[in-house]
Design an enzyme around this catalytic site. Structure first.
Site, PDB file in Angstrom:
ATOM      1  CG  MET A  45     -17.521  94.937  29.395  1.00 58.40           C
ATOM      2  SD  MET A  45     -16.735  95.667  27.906  1.00 58.40           S
ATOM      3  CE  MET A  45     -17.101  97.408  28.131  1.00 58.40           C
ATOM      4  CE1 TYR A  53     -18.701 106.305  27.289  1.00 68.99           C
ATOM      5  CE2 TYR A  53     -20.392 106.143  28.975  1.00 68.99           C
ATOM      6  CZ  TYR A  53     -20.010 106.479  27.683  1.00 68.99           C
ATOM      7  OH  TYR A  53     -20.941 106.971  26.816  1.00 68.99           O
ATOM      8  CD  GLU A  54     -16.809 100.908  27.339  1.00 68.43           C
ATOM      9  OE1 GLU A  54     -15.930 100.026  27.428  1.00 68.43           O
ATOM     10  OE2 GLU A  54     -17.969 100.739  27.750  1.00 68.43           O
ATOM     11  N   GLY A  55     -12.221 103.071  29.158  1.00 61.79           N
ATOM     12  CA  GLY A  55     -10.822 103.465  29.217  1.00 61.79           C
ATOM     13  C   GLY A  55     -10.714 104.971  29.148  1.00 61.79           C
ATOM     14  NE  ARG A 115     -10.736 101.000  25.320  1.00 60.35           N
ATOM     15  CZ  ARG A 115      -9.623 100.522  25.841  1.00 60.35           C
ATOM     16  NH1 ARG A 115      -8.631 100.147  25.044  1.00 60.35           N
ATOM     17  NH2 ARG A 115      -9.478 100.413  27.152  1.00 60.35           N
TER      18      ARG A 115
END
Length: 566
Positions: free
Chosen positions: A164, A435-437, A292
């Site tokens: 990603m 990570y992932e927000g 997430r």
């Protein structure tokens, strides 16, 4: 020290007795055949064996030897490639993918359990297949038929891995700053140019091909996130030629040494668009939302791995005599008998148990949202997933780090040296908060994007769901009162937020934490209802949850209300 050991029996109890998984799945026609408890239990037992026997033993070498970079090529630690080959050939990545795509069509919750265990056993190795399901869903729902024919079954089975590619050196959480360019070509393809950083598994030797999903900007695209489109660039094209995608280096990191974190350069790489121009984030969020939930599961798994090590150490380490009554079964000087150590262990166990119930239910709701015949039930499932995913990602990654540190404390000085393996978990867990927000982004997502836009109506509906079937017992009453408090807190924020632009941002973290504590209380209550009252395995963590975790709600509530009153 000891490698991670999944406990299929405890997980089965949470799935079957607490969440009533077979009954829930029986309501979904597409999954009714998989509702057989014997089948699901067999899958879990075999998954546990694979994790314990194949993946967990590689964890130490993954950390100490790590990945190697040379002239654009990445070599993973010894045994990683063989383990991944065995993993996909045994069908594990394909558990929940559709049968028409080469998958097994099993419930998403079984995949969730598998990835929780894998993360606990070997977080670095698990980073490689961790994005597979999201990439599969992204391609399945947004790519053209031509792209699906080329890539979908390879992603569904895990034969090929995926990345990603979002972040750039100047654009982390603010994707609107992305500069990677996509120039249309006469044949309908695009040429991508730009650099992406922090790309997990951007280059490796685990699979024959790597499918890169890349956010980029078309020449006439407007500024900001609405101008982004999504593109697919494989490492190798169908004719065998290699794309103009170069791994410039891998990062030297605090942890996750078994996972290559790559800087990827796209030199006018030929690419195909996924979905519609300018709607790249819509397509990418399918992948990000799946990621997430997986990161929340990483948090639960890593905390369980830390707890296992600490509990085993406490059961063997003998120091000064513990206070309290003598035991016929335990020496008086075991540190497991010391109240300070027992409190630490029981508290982290409470987080793991409740976290599993919440994460597993969320995975179940993903299938309900997709397959339930009743539209209202599907909508409720979508609401549950939208609201709980940022909460679980934030709360359980934070607890993975702080709780692993608490588990390290059980070892005393031995925890700080590498011999025992607990310090690796602390290091590996830290990145999951980023990570992932980042967890700050998760709090903003919950409050400013999910709660405030409808005046709190969706959150109130979720609380209605939590209130369903509560009885008149003491714990039922306590939960009902806590739900009322969160309702009132939500209303206070809804009324105060319009007065000042920064208010909602300032209270978002505390509001998320308060919401997490209510969800934890609900999950703990579900466990207590199903567990035997005299079983210390479940009653001790339940007591720790009530006494040492849930009181935090009052503090968070007061912090939010004080800011709203200014």
């Amino acid at each position: 020290m000891n490698a991670y050991q999944p406990n299929a029996a405890e997980t089965t109890f949470l799935l079957f007795d607490v969440l009533r998984l077979p009954q829930q799945l029986a309501e979904l026609p597409a999954l009714a055949e998989t509702a057989d408890p014997a089948l699901m239990q067999q899958v879990l037992e075999e998954a546990g064996k694979f994790v314990a026997e194949v993946v967990a033993p590689l964890n130490r070498d993954g950390d100490e030897i790590g990945c190697r970079f040379e002239a654009g090529r990445v070599t993973t630690p010894p045994g990683f490639a063989d383990a991944y080959r065995a993993f996909w050939q045994a069908g594990w990545p394909a558990l929940a993918t559709a049968t028409e795509d080469g998958g097994q069509g099993l419930p998403t919750v079984l995949e969730a359990v598998l990835y929780e265990w894998l993360s606990a056993a070997n977080h670095g190795w698990t980073m490689a297949p961790g994005l597979l399901h999201g990439a599969y869903e992204c391609v399945k729902h947004h790519a053209s038929d031509e792209l699906k024919a080329l890539y979908l079954d390879k992603l569904a089975t895990g034969e090929w891995l995926a990345t990603m590619c979002l972040t750039e050196p100047h654009a982390g959480s603010d994707l609107g700053l992305v500069r990677t360019k996509a120039v249309p070509q006469a044949d309908g393809s695009y040429r991508l140019s730009g650099t992406k950083i922090f790309i997990s598994g951007g280059e490796h030797d685990l699979s024959d091909n790597i499918v890169h999903l890349v956010l980029a900007r078309l020449p006439d695209a407007p500024a900001g996130p609405k101008g982004l489109s999504l593109f697919l660039v494989p490492k190798f094209y169908p004719d065998g030629s290699r794309s103009a995608v170069v791994c410039e280096r891998i990062e030297e990191k605090m942890g996750l040494h078994g996972s290559p974190t790559c800087v990827m350069r796209f030199d006018e790489a030929s690419a195909q668009i996924v979905g519609e121009p300018g709607r790249g984030l819509n397509a990418m969020f399918v992948m990000m939302n799946a990621a997430r939930l997986h990161v929340a599961l990483q948090g639960v798994g890593l905390l369980d791995a830390a707890w296992q090590k600490a509990d085993a150490y406490a059961a063997e380490r003998r120091q000064m005599r513990a206070p309290g009554p003598r035991s016929d079964t335990e020496p008086a000087d075991l540190i497991a008998r010391h109240p300070a150590m027992r409190q630490k262990l029981d508290t982290q166990r409470a987080w793991v148990d409740a976290g599993r119930v919440l994460a597993y239910r969320t995975a179940l709701e993903l299938d309900v949202a997709k397959h339930h015949p009743d539209a209202a039930r599907r909508a409720a499932a979508q609401r549950w997933c939208a609201l709980t995913t940022p909460v679980l990602k934030s709360a359980f990654t934070e607890q993975a780090f702080s709780g692993a540190s608490e588990c390290l404390q059980v070892f005393g000085g031995h925890g700080y040296v590498r011999e025992w393996g607990i310090e690796q978990i602390v290091r590996d867990a830290r990145v999951s908060m980023i990570y992932e927000g980042t967890n700050e982004i998760q709090a903003i997502d919950l409050l400013l994007r999910k709660v405030l836009p409808d005046g709190g109506a969706s959150l109130q509906a979720l609380l209605d769901d939590l209130s369903h079937n509560l009885g008149t017992g003491a714990q039922d009453t306590a939960l009902r009162q806590r739900i009322i408090q969160l309702r009132e807190l939500t209303q206070a924020v809804v009324l105060a937020a319009p007065r000042e632009d920064t208010l909602a941002h300032e209270v978002a973290g505390d509001y998320l934490r308060a919401t997490a504590l209510v969800l934890l209380q609900w999950a703990g209550h579900q466990i207590e209802r199903a567990a035997p009252a005299d079983d210390d395995r479940w009653s001790r963590p339940a007591q720790a949850l009530r006494q040492r975790v849930l009181p935090e709600f009052a503090m968070r509530e007061q912090m939010v209300l004080a800011r709203c009153a200014q």
